[in-house]
Design an enzyme around this catalytic site. Sequence first.
Site, PDB file in Angstrom:
ATOM      1  N   GLU B 283       1.936  -7.205   7.238  1.00  0.00           N
ATOM      2  CA  GLU B 283       2.888  -7.747   6.279  1.00  0.00           C
ATOM      3  C   GLU B 283       4.300  -7.265   6.591  1.00  0.00           C
ATOM      4  O   GLU B 283       5.277  -8.010   6.468  1.00  0.00           O
ATOM      5  CB  GLU B 283       2.487  -7.312   4.861  1.00  0.00           C
ATOM      6  CG  GLU B 283       3.074  -8.185   3.775  1.00  0.00           C
ATOM      7  CD  GLU B 283       2.390  -7.940   2.427  1.00  0.00           C
ATOM      8  OE1 GLU B 283       1.397  -8.628   2.141  1.00  0.00           O
ATOM      9  OE2 GLU B 283       2.828  -7.051   1.684  1.00  0.00           O
ATOM     10  N   GLU B 286       5.464  -9.257   9.384  1.00  0.00           N
ATOM     11  CA  GLU B 286       5.759 -10.609   8.900  1.00  0.00           C
ATOM     12  C   GLU B 286       7.112 -10.630   8.199  1.00  0.00           C
ATOM     13  O   GLU B 286       7.913 -11.556   8.388  1.00  0.00           O
ATOM     14  CB  GLU B 286       4.654 -11.064   7.934  1.00  0.00           C
ATOM     15  CG  GLU B 286       4.815 -12.517   7.483  1.00  0.00           C
ATOM     16  CD  GLU B 286       3.796 -12.931   6.419  1.00  0.00           C
ATOM     17  OE1 GLU B 286       2.901 -12.139   6.093  1.00  0.00           O
ATOM     18  OE2 GLU B 286       3.920 -14.064   5.917  1.00  0.00           O
ATOM     19  N   CYS B 310      -1.627  -9.287  -2.028  1.00  0.00           N
ATOM     20  CA  CYS B 310      -2.818  -8.437  -2.145  1.00  0.00           C
ATOM     21  C   CYS B 310      -3.612  -8.704  -3.403  1.00  0.00           C
ATOM     22  O   CYS B 310      -4.789  -8.404  -3.475  1.00  0.00           O
ATOM     23  CB  CYS B 310      -2.418  -6.967  -2.182  1.00  0.00           C
ATOM     24  SG  CYS B 310      -1.308  -6.508  -0.891  1.00  0.00           S
ATOM     25  N   SER B 330       3.233 -14.096   1.463  1.00  0.00           N
ATOM     26  CA  SER B 330       2.830 -13.568   2.770  1.00  0.00           C
ATOM     27  C   SER B 330       1.505 -14.222   3.130  1.00  0.00           C
ATOM     28  O   SER B 330       0.664 -14.460   2.261  1.00  0.00           O
ATOM     29  CB  SER B 330       2.659 -12.055   2.664  1.00  0.00           C
ATOM     30  OG  SER B 330       1.839 -11.601   3.710  1.00  0.00           O
ATOM     31  N   LYS B 369     -11.216 -10.161  -7.623  1.00  0.00           N
ATOM     32  CA  LYS B 369     -11.703  -9.976  -6.251  1.00  0.00           C
ATOM     33  C   LYS B 369     -13.029 -10.697  -6.040  1.00  0.00           C
ATOM     34  O   LYS B 369     -13.367 -11.074  -4.934  1.00  0.00           O
ATOM     35  CB  LYS B 369     -11.869  -8.483  -5.954  1.00  0.00           C
ATOM     36  CG  LYS B 369     -10.562  -7.731  -5.815  1.00  0.00           C
ATOM     37  CD  LYS B 369      -9.916  -7.947  -4.455  1.00  0.00           C
ATOM     38  CE  LYS B 369      -8.531  -7.300  -4.395  1.00  0.00           C
ATOM     39  NZ  LYS B 369      -7.740  -7.816  -3.254  1.00  0.00           N
ATOM     40  N   GLU B 372     -12.021 -14.098  -5.279  1.00  0.00           N
ATOM     41  CA  GLU B 372     -11.409 -14.120  -3.943  1.00  0.00           C
ATOM     42  C   GLU B 372     -12.491 -14.123  -2.855  1.00  0.00           C
ATOM     43  O   GLU B 372     -12.431 -14.913  -1.909  1.00  0.00           O
ATOM     44  CB  GLU B 372     -10.500 -12.893  -3.784  1.00  0.00           C
ATOM     45  CG  GLU B 372      -9.776 -12.854  -2.450  1.00  0.00           C
ATOM     46  CD  GLU B 372      -8.950 -11.583  -2.282  1.00  0.00           C
ATOM     47  OE1 GLU B 372      -7.778 -11.684  -1.937  1.00  0.00           O
ATOM     48  OE2 GLU B 372      -9.498 -10.483  -2.497  1.00  0.00           O
ATOM     49  N   GLU B 377     -12.459 -20.363   2.110  1.00  0.00           N
ATOM     50  CA  GLU B 377     -11.789 -20.041   3.372  1.00  0.00           C
ATOM     51  C   GLU B 377     -12.098 -18.627   3.864  1.00  0.00           C
ATOM     52  O   GLU B 377     -11.764 -18.284   4.991  1.00  0.00           O
ATOM     53  CB  GLU B 377     -10.270 -20.254   3.248  1.00  0.00           C
ATOM     54  CG  GLU B 377      -9.558 -19.381   2.230  1.00  0.00           C
ATOM     55  CD  GLU B 377      -9.453 -20.005   0.836  1.00  0.00           C
ATOM     56  OE1 GLU B 377     -10.330 -20.806   0.475  1.00  0.00           O
ATOM     57  OE2 GLU B 377      -8.497 -19.671   0.117  1.00  0.00           O
ATOM     58  N   CYS B 526      -3.214  -2.180  -9.656  1.00  0.00           N
ATOM     59  CA  CYS B 526      -4.688  -2.187  -9.598  1.00  0.00           C
ATOM     60  C   CYS B 526      -5.311  -1.097 -10.465  1.00  0.00           C
ATOM     61  O   CYS B 526      -6.417  -1.258 -10.962  1.00  0.00           O
ATOM     62  CB  CYS B 526      -5.164  -1.997  -8.169  1.00  0.00           C
ATOM     63  SG  CYS B 526      -4.468  -3.212  -7.055  1.00  0.00           S
TER      64      CYS B 526
END
Lengths: 178, 596, 394
Positions: B283, B286, B310, B330, B369, B372, B377, B526
Amino acid sequence: MNVNLENQVDTKIIDEIITKHKGKPGELLTVMEEVQEANDYKYLDEASMGYISSKSKVPLSQIYSVATFYSFFNLKPQGKHTIIVCRGTACHTKGSKILLDDLTTLPGCKDAFDAGETSFTTDDKLITIKTVACFGQCALAPVVAVDGVIYSNVTSEQIKKLLENLQEENKDENIRLS
Amino acid sequence: MRKKIKISINGESVEVEKGTSILDAAKQTGVIIPTLCYHKDLCIAGNCRVCVVEIVGQKRLAPACATPCEDGMDVLTNSFKVRNSRKHIIELLLSEHNTECTSCYKNGGCELQLLASEYKIMNQDFINLVPFHNYTIDMFSPSIIKDDSKCIRCQRCVRTCAELQGVNALTMSYKGDHAKVTTFFEKAMNDVVCTNCGQCVNHCPTGALVEKNYIEEVWNAIADKTKHVVVQTAPAVRVGLGEELGFDPGTRVTGKMVAALKRLGFDAVMDTDFTADLTIMEEGTELLTRLKGALVDKNPTIKLPMATSCSPGWIKYIEHMYPNYLDHLSTCKSPQQMFGALVKTYYAKARNLDPDKIVSVSIMPCTAKKFEANRPEMHDSNYRDIDYVLTTRELAIMIKQAGIDFLKLKDMHFDRLMGESTGAGVIFGATGGVMEAALRTAYEIVTGREVPFDNLNITPVRGIEGVREASIKIENTLKAWSFLEGVELKCAVAHGLVNAKKVMDSIVSGKSHYHFIEFMACPGGCLGGGGQPIPTSPEIRAKRAEAIYAEDEGMPVRKSHLNPEVIKIYKDFLITPLGEKSHHLLHTKYTPRNRF
Amino acid sequence: MSTSYQLKRADFIFKNENDWEDVLRKSISRPPNELINELISSELKGRGGAGFPTGLKWKVTSEEVNDVKYVICNADEGEPGTFKDREILSRVPFKVLTAIAICGHVIGARTGYIYLRGEYFFLQNELNKAINEFEYYCKEIKFDFKIKIFMGSGAYICGEETALFESMEGKRGEPRNKPPYPSSFGYMGKPTVINNVETLAHTYTIFKYGSKRFYDLGVQYSRGSKLFSVSGDTPKPGIYELELGMSLADFVEEFGDDDTKAVQVGGASGFLVPRKRFAETNIGFQGKLVGISLPTGGSMMLFNSSRSMFNVLDNYLNFFAEESCGQCTPCRVGCQQLLKGIKAVKRGEKNAQYLDKMLKLAETMQFTAKCGLGQSVGNSFSSIVENFREEMIY
């Protein structure tokens, strides 16, 4: 009668309604009422609510929340004619339940009310039957409203006749249409 | 100083600031008044009426949470009238609640159950109202189960979803006996704007909203001798897990947690911190590439500010609410998903394992999560990259089920290859942590010097403010980065989606001039995640944050690019940040979604 | 019919008086304090149900420091058996408009609203015409005041003042926690006077004739006259203006059908009085013996011996279970329990002692519910169950 349940209100009309009421108190309620009125079947369809939300920035869930709170909002298509029976105490005492029983002879209607629904519309979208907590016409009990006109001291015979008339009228229309 | 007033609670005089609620005043004198709809994170509702108290001279009882003290007030919290009324109210709530407690996931952790037990409601003979309602259980979401039959209409979830998160997936609909918590048109949670953040789960007093648990699936995988079960643990788990197992909030239990996971029978216990460090490499690179593209090459397709990626709750939020701004995200996968993609490739190869036989489990402070890991994908290893996601709470359940005396465990270390972490990886668990970790590395890459903050602690990005800003002037760059000379890098940090919305709206209106923004869906980051121990409160989250920063300070290495295992993976496998392998395994795309 | 009883009729509210312009002009030329004192010495209490002293309400709101304040006329007349506000607004709208404007002058508000019950949509056009004429006159005398109508959307609970504000703000009509009270934090968070239609109409009388004329009517604690909506088993249903303090026996003598078994005083949220207590029951804010508080809006519903009190209670409880906003536990769950409970007792699924448990529950609802709706469900429940217990069981 061709019933299009996907029926939604033209976004241009909704835009006009929103612009007209911008900044007025209770804007959202007024907009929702007028959008419902603009719908051919007098109800708030999902797409129109989505559009009101995107324009007014009021979250969609809150629009739904408000729509389900007030008895004036319909979440299902309404019939061409609406019969509202008052179940206030005075009307109830003077036999409004009998009038409602006369009306719930419409196929499927009794089941719907027994299942806790507060409104029923015939499949052909001709007639909607509803109840109201109190019309404030207790001196004239029992009271029934048909398409916004209030009838007082209504009897069982009258209500049966009225129902017949509304259905007859529609038959004629069908004949004319065909 | 606000004006002080005197009131009496159960005959004891107490001086409080004007405006203090009776509930808080009672707390000051050591009197506990039971509550249900009250939550420190939320506005006062005054709905459940469990906290009613008697004000001498008034016929009606007053809700302690919603009634401000007035000078000379004489309050009784345990009078005959109060006790009887309170019992009635608890009985009423029980009568509308599906009291199949022994088969409820919240059994033992339900606030209503606890009240019923404290007040010894033995003769509950009100009519059971549950059969009169057509209740549904929504199990379509991979993260959250919503069981309306257990809902007591306290609206904590509704207020959480609106006030803390600004998502408004949940609302109160209908009225009277039909009143219930629903989504728009009562669609499944999975079909609406719900971000799966799980804050509703964290704030629900009963079992009406719980995480979808995968405990049995994980036990089965561990029991299967043909499987190699790998587990990773997110940074925030180590500062929360202790709360479920007998420690005070803010206790760090990293070593004990590793030991417990080994005892549970996982074949390898590794650390999400490792991929947190890896995220910084990807990141950070990036960001620098984007800065060059936007500032030097003036490439209009390159979007600034760049937003972190994240937090899966945040990702789903932006996909729903700002679908035209996905280019700002990102492309880096979250540390969990990077870990997943590497376990079944890099790790499998290094350990000579058949990836088909690997079961990849993650322990997360998060319910999003789970969603996710379930994204279509997330199969870049040619397998499902993460098989099961467990919350901190689910891990605690497994530890208890296994009969492990957690307090007595000896500390153990993570397994090698993907178990090494730095202080930078650890602070991912707190709001501002990703930003701080990224700055520690990016600044050093560009200038060759450490960030100009005492002991590497970039304090402006720390704290509890909903939106925080910081800027660092880049001076005396290394030659390769001279295009950044003199640039003032402007950063922002937002946590809690209601704050994310504020920042996003400033971007949409063109008023934002940030280069880099960290977004975290949950309040506190988190460590305040929807999968963390219940209860949560601003104080508990502050304790967890202290623990995270203490963990960082205690690490020998505190910069991601110096993580030896990170250096090794680039040498042996990935070659270079944003390289071809990285691109394939560590980066992803986003999906625009509607706003239902 | 015996004529030994005399009900004291009054005729103020509907009296045809085409002098609202005078009353308005004269009143707004008087200092607010003087008008407040006039109201206070009249001892007018709110005619919407709670009976809060109107003068005091105006006084507290006038003392609030704020550039923006509101006057709201509560015309969300939803109590079953009540229909007098509809009559006032259709027959003497200018009295109400004038009173709203005078209140604006007293408290320092420049906008007034009439929250009109959605079911009364048919009043809207005429009322708007009246408002136009009224505002035109205000402009003429350079009095800066506007009145707007806000239409309700069909929810009984919006008659509760804070629920009404919420509704006007475009939200669900859910009552707020009190304090803060409307006098400091009302519509849009601004100091607000909210009065029932009839209360405002009475202030017109008081400002026109002076407080004494009003005070001389009625009895101690219950001054003035009041409109009663008479319905049920009566040969002459309708609206009557009577002096407060009358005995229920006198009332039944006048309006009963010689077979009156009970009178529900105050609609669903009021009390049922059985025949044996007619003589000792006085209609006013503090009853002489039984302590019956004056009903919301003055609904008087008579039942003769052919009526089942079980059915009446069932009707009320159905109404409350549906019309509760559903926020607070005692009201939301309590109403369902009472409704299901009386049915269970009737069917023999619960024994008669269960009625006693429900009476205690009704009391808890009175003590703990968030707003007037939940607090008053117990009124009709307890008075019906206590007086007609056998009808509940058999």
